[in-house]
Motif scaffolding. Structure first.
Motif, PDB file in Angstrom:
ATOM      1  N   PRO A  43      44.829  35.561  31.407  1.00 46.78           N
ATOM      2  CA  PRO A  43      44.267  35.304  32.626  1.00 46.78           C
ATOM      3  C   PRO A  43      44.711  33.552  32.533  1.00 46.78           C
ATOM      4  CG  PRO A  43      42.706  36.042  31.172  1.00 46.78           C
ATOM      5  CD  PRO A  43      44.491  36.293  30.235  1.00 46.78           C
ATOM      6  N   VAL A  66      35.093  34.126  32.994  1.00 51.12           N
ATOM      7  CA  VAL A  66      34.638  34.396  31.537  1.00 51.12           C
ATOM      8  C   VAL A  66      34.783  32.762  30.547  1.00 51.12           C
ATOM      9  CG1 VAL A  66      35.188  35.630  29.274  1.00 51.12           C
ATOM     10  CG2 VAL A  66      35.275  36.672  31.359  1.00 51.12           C
ATOM     11  N   LYS A  68      34.321  31.527  25.921  1.00 49.86           N
ATOM     12  CA  LYS A  68      34.580  32.464  25.204  1.00 49.86           C
ATOM     13  C   LYS A  68      34.554  30.710  24.551  1.00 49.86           C
ATOM     14  CE  LYS A  68      37.668  35.767  26.072  1.00 49.86           C
ATOM     15  NZ  LYS A  68      38.594  36.667  25.841  1.00 49.86           N
ATOM     16  N   VAL A  75      36.086  35.436  13.753  1.00 47.15           N
ATOM     17  CA  VAL A  75      37.374  36.408  14.435  1.00 47.15           C
ATOM     18  C   VAL A  75      36.650  37.587  15.386  1.00 47.15           C
ATOM     19  CG1 VAL A  75      38.700  38.481  13.988  1.00 47.15           C
ATOM     20  CG2 VAL A  75      38.346  36.212  12.104  1.00 47.15           C
ATOM     21  N   LYS A  77      34.846  37.279  18.173  1.00 45.32           N
ATOM     22  CA  LYS A  77      34.004  36.462  19.513  1.00 45.32           C
ATOM     23  C   LYS A  77      32.601  36.945  19.230  1.00 45.32           C
ATOM     24  CE  LYS A  77      36.991  35.775  21.736  1.00 45.32           C
ATOM     25  NZ  LYS A  77      38.259  36.994  20.795  1.00 45.32           N
ATOM     26  N   SER A  78      32.871  38.349  20.231  1.00 43.30           N
ATOM     27  CA  SER A  78      31.046  38.787  20.636  1.00 43.30           C
ATOM     28  C   SER A  78      29.966  39.280  19.281  1.00 43.30           C
ATOM     29  CB  SER A  78      31.743  40.289  21.539  1.00 43.30           C
ATOM     30  OG  SER A  78      32.824  40.629  21.267  1.00 43.30           O
ATOM     31  N   VAL A  83      31.861  35.506  23.557  1.00 40.65           N
ATOM     32  CA  VAL A  83      32.223  36.113  24.056  1.00 40.65           C
ATOM     33  C   VAL A  83      30.901  35.948  25.835  1.00 40.65           C
ATOM     34  CG1 VAL A  83      32.961  37.844  26.096  1.00 40.65           C
ATOM     35  CG2 VAL A  83      34.356  37.349  23.454  1.00 40.65           C
ATOM     36  N   GLU A 117      37.880  31.392  31.475  1.00 42.34           N
ATOM     37  CA  GLU A 117      39.012  31.968  32.011  1.00 42.34           C
ATOM     38  C   GLU A 117      38.328  32.849  33.096  1.00 42.34           C
ATOM     39  OE1 GLU A 117      41.042  33.770  28.865  1.00 42.34           O
ATOM     40  OE2 GLU A 117      39.569  35.770  28.849  1.00 42.34           O
ATOM     41  N   GLU A 118      39.833  33.383  34.454  1.00 43.58           N
ATOM     42  CA  GLU A 118      38.982  34.311  35.443  1.00 43.58           C
ATOM     43  C   GLU A 118      39.182  35.799  34.445  1.00 43.58           C
ATOM     44  OE1 GLU A 118      42.516  34.092  37.893  1.00 43.58           O
ATOM     45  OE2 GLU A 118      41.529  32.067  38.889  1.00 43.58           O
ATOM     46  N   THR A 119      38.164  36.310  35.514  1.00 41.38           N
ATOM     47  CA  THR A 119      37.703  37.651  34.647  1.00 41.38           C
ATOM     48  C   THR A 119      39.378  38.345  35.283  1.00 41.38           C
ATOM     49  OG1 THR A 119      35.937  37.685  35.374  1.00 41.38           O
ATOM     50  CG2 THR A 119      36.403  40.165  35.002  1.00 41.38           C
ATOM     51  N   ALA A 120      39.949  39.315  34.651  1.00 39.65           N
ATOM     52  CA  ALA A 120      40.982  40.523  34.943  1.00 39.65           C
ATOM     53  C   ALA A 120      40.415  41.250  35.429  1.00 39.65           C
ATOM     54  CB  ALA A 120      41.307  41.402  33.528  1.00 39.65           C
ATOM     55  N   GLU A 125      40.415  49.763  29.405  1.00 40.97           N
ATOM     56  CA  GLU A 125      41.274  49.075  27.793  1.00 40.97           C
ATOM     57  C   GLU A 125      42.109  49.444  26.643  1.00 40.97           C
ATOM     58  OE1 GLU A 125      38.099  46.759  26.123  1.00 40.97           O
ATOM     59  OE2 GLU A 125      37.269  45.771  27.823  1.00 40.97           O
ATOM     60  N   ASN A 221      43.611  42.956  21.945  1.00 41.16           N
ATOM     61  CA  ASN A 221      42.235  44.309  21.947  1.00 41.16           C
ATOM     62  C   ASN A 221      41.300  43.249  22.924  1.00 41.16           C
ATOM     63  OD1 ASN A 221      39.890  46.180  21.538  1.00 41.16           O
ATOM     64  ND2 ASN A 221      40.318  45.734  19.162  1.00 41.16           N
ATOM     65  N   PRO A 222      41.630  43.470  24.089  1.00 41.72           N
ATOM     66  CA  PRO A 222      42.298  44.191  24.638  1.00 41.72           C
ATOM     67  C   PRO A 222      43.498  43.758  25.759  1.00 41.72           C
ATOM     68  CG  PRO A 222      40.288  44.049  25.797  1.00 41.72           C
ATOM     69  CD  PRO A 222      39.913  42.924  24.560  1.00 41.72           C
ATOM     70  N   VAL A 233      43.362  40.463  27.990  1.00 40.03           N
ATOM     71  CA  VAL A 233      42.244  39.303  27.841  1.00 40.03           C
ATOM     72  C   VAL A 233      42.020  38.998  26.405  1.00 40.03           C
ATOM     73  CG1 VAL A 233      41.834  39.947  29.865  1.00 40.03           C
ATOM     74  CG2 VAL A 233      40.591  40.872  27.688  1.00 40.03           C
ATOM     75  N   ASP A 234      42.847  39.158  25.176  1.00 43.70           N
ATOM     76  CA  ASP A 234      42.418  38.794  24.150  1.00 43.70           C
ATOM     77  C   ASP A 234      43.448  38.428  22.873  1.00 43.70           C
ATOM     78  OD1 ASP A 234      40.420  37.986  21.864  1.00 43.70           O
ATOM     79  OD2 ASP A 234      39.567  39.346  21.243  1.00 43.70           O
TER      80      ASP A 234
HETATM   81  P1  ADP Z   1      35.735  39.718  20.591  1.00 42.64           P
HETATM   82  O1  ADP Z   1      37.042  38.199  19.954  1.00 42.64           O
HETATM   83  O2  ADP Z   1      34.742  40.133  20.913  1.00 42.64           O
HETATM   84  O3  ADP Z   1      37.236  40.557  20.669  1.00 42.64           O
HETATM   85  P2  ADP Z   1      37.504  39.104  22.973  1.00 42.64           P
HETATM   86  O4  ADP Z   1      37.802  38.641  24.111  1.00 42.64           O
HETATM   87  O5  ADP Z   1      37.717  40.450  23.579  1.00 42.64           O
HETATM   88  O6  ADP Z   1      36.326  38.814  22.430  1.00 42.64           O
HETATM   89  O7  ADP Z   1      36.608  40.014  24.506  1.00 42.64           O
HETATM   90  C1  ADP Z   1      35.072  40.555  24.106  1.00 42.64           C
HETATM   91  C2  ADP Z   1      35.564  41.571  25.567  1.00 42.64           C
HETATM   92  O8  ADP Z   1      35.118  40.946  26.946  1.00 42.64           O
HETATM   93  C3  ADP Z   1      36.757  41.811  25.782  1.00 42.64           C
HETATM   94  O9  ADP Z   1      36.934  43.315  25.128  1.00 42.64           O
HETATM   95  C4  ADP Z   1      36.799  42.692  27.829  1.00 42.64           C
HETATM   96  O10 ADP Z   1      36.135  43.427  27.440  1.00 42.64           O
HETATM   97  C5  ADP Z   1      35.765  41.197  27.731  1.00 42.64           C
HETATM   98  N1  ADP Z   1      37.018  40.610  28.356  1.00 42.64           N
HETATM   99  C6  ADP Z   1      37.391  39.373  27.947  1.00 42.64           C
HETATM  100  N2  ADP Z   1      38.312  38.528  28.227  1.00 42.64           N
HETATM  101  C7  ADP Z   1      37.731  39.051  29.859  1.00 42.64           C
HETATM  102  C8  ADP Z   1      38.209  38.719  31.012  1.00 42.64           C
HETATM  103  N3  ADP Z   1      38.890  37.505  30.876  1.00 42.64           N
HETATM  104  N4  ADP Z   1      38.507  39.743  31.841  1.00 42.64           N
HETATM  105  C9  ADP Z   1      37.634  41.048  31.752  1.00 42.64           C
HETATM  106  N5  ADP Z   1      36.952  40.926  30.347  1.00 42.64           N
HETATM  107  C10 ADP Z   1      37.108  40.243  29.725  1.00 42.64           C
END
Ligand code: ADP
Ligand code: MG
Length: 248
Positions: A43, A66, A68, A75, A77-78, A83, A117-120, A125, A221-222, A233-234
């Motif tokens: 993104p 988004v 983060k 490790v 984040k959510s 997130v 960041e922008e949303t994908a 996934e 992931n993912p 996106v991660d």
């Molecule tokens: P974690 O460290 O918890 O794995 P992630 O960066 O994977 O954090 O973000 C958690 C979830 O949020 C992702 O699995 C995805 O579903 C969603 N997500 C994160 N970043 C984006 C993005 N830029 N666009 C769309 N969905 C996102």
């Protein structure tokens, strides 16, 4: 033929910088820069540190946003409130940032900044992983996001470098492969996008082979596969403990 170990200069710089800071893993923004150097889409984003930096950063990005937390201590984040997705505007980003700062303080997590960041584009996934094995060298792993990898352990592996045929087999080897082909009303994930992403990570000259002496593990992931694109996106890249040229 592949050109192993060409390490684009900015990739080398990002890794050297992380080592200097004593990190075990690259921060997400640095990890994503590396992914993009090997041909994966990530993104569009900005790293910010304060609420004052939100508005200037938003000028170049499209909503929804988004946010983060970038923390060396985090490790998943959510799980720690790190997130926030679907933020429509600057005010929502500001609230999310304040919330994250509070969460980080209560969990005693260090804060390096925030990744805005922008949303994908939405889609299926998937997960691409890699480890550099002491006897086999780099191995690439593929699976579907969420429960498919974490609970069902429905994944496929190959030794690198993989060919396009290997990449296709990795996709079709999954028990959940029909999900990618559009089963149960889901949109089909274009196979060509998946193959490109697998090749960028595990192919000749791909990230795993090229950085085999620097990186111990990769976890993307993912990635989100929509009808037209695949976006990582991660990104978690764990540094190898003893690089061959650590005294360089
Ligand atoms: P974690 O460290 O918890 O794995 P992630 O960066 O994977 O954090 O973000 C958690 C979830 O949020 C992702 O699995 C995805 O579903 C969603 N997500 C994160 N970043 C984006 C993005 N830029 N666009 C769309 N969905 C996102
Ligand atoms: Mg993740």
């Amino acid at each position: 033929m592949h050109t192993a170990n060409f390490h684009p200069p900015d990739v080398r710089r990002l890794i050297a910088e992380a080592r200097r800071q004593g990190r075990r893993a690259l921060a997400e923004d640095a990890g994503k820069q590396i992914l993009s150097r090997y041909g994966l889409a990530v993104p569009r984003s900005a790293v910010i540190g304060t609420v004052e930096e939100i508005e200037p950063a938003l000028g170049s990005l499209n909503p929804p946003f988004v946010l983060k937390l970038i923390s060396p201590d985090l490790v998943h984040k959510s799980e720690a409130g790190g997130v926030r997705t679907n933020l429509p505007d600057g005010a929502a980003v500001r609230d999310a940032m304040k919330g994250m700062r509070g969460q980080a303080a209560s969990r005693r997590l260090g804060i390096d900044g925030y990744l805005l960041e922008e949303t994908a584009p939405s889609g299926q996934e998937v997960v691409i992983g890699g480890v550099v094995d002491a006897s086999f060298g780099p191995l690439i792993m593929f699976g579907l996001g969420g429960i498919f990898v974490e609970i069902l352990q429905d994944v496929s592996y190959r030794i690198c470098p993989i060919t396009v045929l290997d990449a296709k087999e990795m996709i079709h080897d999954l028990r959940a492969a029909p999900v990618l082909s559009g089963a149960r009303g889901r949109a089909a994930a274009p196979e060509a996008c998946l193959v490109d992403a697998l090749m960028a990570v595990g192919g000749p000259g791909g990230l795993l082979l090229d950085l085999a002496d620097e990186i111990a593990e990769v976890d993307i992931n993912p990635l989100i596969v929509s009808s037209s694109a695949i976006v990582a996106v991660d990104a978690r890249l764990i540094l190898a403990e003893r690089p061959a040229h650590e005294n360089r």
